[in-house]
Design a protein around this motif. Sequence first.
Motif, PDB file in Angstrom:
ATOM      1  N   SER A   1       0.867  -1.060  -0.068  1.00 56.04           N
ATOM      2  CA  SER A   1       0.009   0.176   0.007  1.00 56.04           C
ATOM      3  C   SER A   1       0.978   1.061   0.054  1.00 56.04           C
ATOM      4  O   SER A   1       2.116   1.345   0.347  1.00 56.04           O
TER       5      SER A   1
ATOM      6  N   TYR B   1       1.420 -10.042  -0.333  1.00 58.08           N
ATOM      7  CA  TYR B   1       1.266  -8.520  -0.117  1.00 58.08           C
ATOM      8  C   TYR B   1       2.211  -8.322   1.154  1.00 58.08           C
ATOM      9  O   TYR B   1       2.269  -9.296   1.938  1.00 58.08           O
TER      10      TYR B   1
ATOM     11  N   GLU C   1      -1.715  -2.767  10.210  1.00 51.40           N
ATOM     12  CA  GLU C   1      -2.075  -2.450   8.739  1.00 51.40           C
ATOM     13  C   GLU C   1      -2.239  -4.023   8.127  1.00 51.40           C
ATOM     14  O   GLU C   1      -3.361  -4.208   7.366  1.00 51.40           O
TER      15      GLU C   1
ATOM     16  N   ARG D   1      -6.154  -3.212  -0.311  1.00 47.27           N
ATOM     17  CA  ARG D   1      -5.269  -2.450  -0.699  1.00 47.27           C
ATOM     18  C   ARG D   1      -5.293  -0.927  -0.877  1.00 47.27           C
ATOM     19  O   ARG D   1      -4.531  -0.137  -0.521  1.00 47.27           O
TER      20      ARG D   1
ATOM     21  N   LEU E   1      -6.333   0.916   2.179  1.00 49.42           N
ATOM     22  CA  LEU E   1      -5.043   1.034   2.929  1.00 49.42           C
ATOM     23  C   LEU E   1      -4.116   2.224   2.378  1.00 49.42           C
ATOM     24  O   LEU E   1      -3.226   2.750   2.854  1.00 49.42           O
ATOM     25  N   SER E   2      -4.158   2.422   1.058  1.00 45.97           N
ATOM     26  CA  SER E   2      -3.356   3.315   0.367  1.00 45.97           C
ATOM     27  C   SER E   2      -4.197   4.850   0.577  1.00 45.97           C
ATOM     28  O   SER E   2      -3.614   5.729   0.447  1.00 45.97           O
TER      29      SER E   2
END
Length: 195
Positions: A31, A60, A67, A86, A89-90
Motif C-alpha cells: 500500500s 502482499y 496494517e 489495498r 490502505l493506500s
Amino acid sequence: MIAFLRGAFTYKSPALVHIDVGGVGYELQISLNTYSRIEQLESGVLLTYLHIREDAHVLYGFFDKAEKDLFIQLLSVSGVGATTARMMLSSMKPEEITRAILQGNAKQLESIKGIGKKSAERIILELRDKLGKSREETINFSSLTSNTLEQDALNALITLGIARPAAENAIKKVMSDGAGSDKIEDIIKKALKII
C-alpha cells in the motif's frame, strides 16, 4: 506460510516492492502507507500475506502488524477483495479506517476509490464489532505492551497454551508484587506458579 521477509529492497514503487532475501527476489504488493514508511530504507522487514487466487498467488507486504491485521479483516467482508483492501490502505492510514468504521462514518469510507455507499455500509456492519473488541483488548493490555520484557513473557505464556486473560493477570500480579526480574525466564516461572 510466509510470515515475513527480511532483506534488501532492490526495487520500490508506491504499489510494489522487490525484496532480496538471501539471493531470492520476492515481489510484494504494498500500500502507499507501507511505501511511505520504507521509501528511505535500503533494507528492512515486511510482514506478509499470501493471497491465493484461481489464477495467481500474490504476496502482499506490510510495514506493521496493524496494517496487516486490518487488511485481513477487510478481506473477511463479502465483496471486498485484496485489490480493494489495498486501495483502502493506500487512501487512508489503518487507524483512520478503523476510526471511521467504529464511528460508523460511511461518508469517509465512500471517499475511497472503489468504495460505494453499500460497500461502506457493509464494511461498517461486518467489522464494527470485531474492531471494537480488538481495540478494547489493546486498551486493556496497553500497560503490558509498553514493556517488551513483559510482552515477551506474555507471548511465551500464550504460546505455552495459557489463555491470554489468565496470562495477563499472572504477569501483572508478578510485576505488581515487585517479584519481577530482569530475566524473562523468572517472570514466566513466577507467572506459571500463579496460574
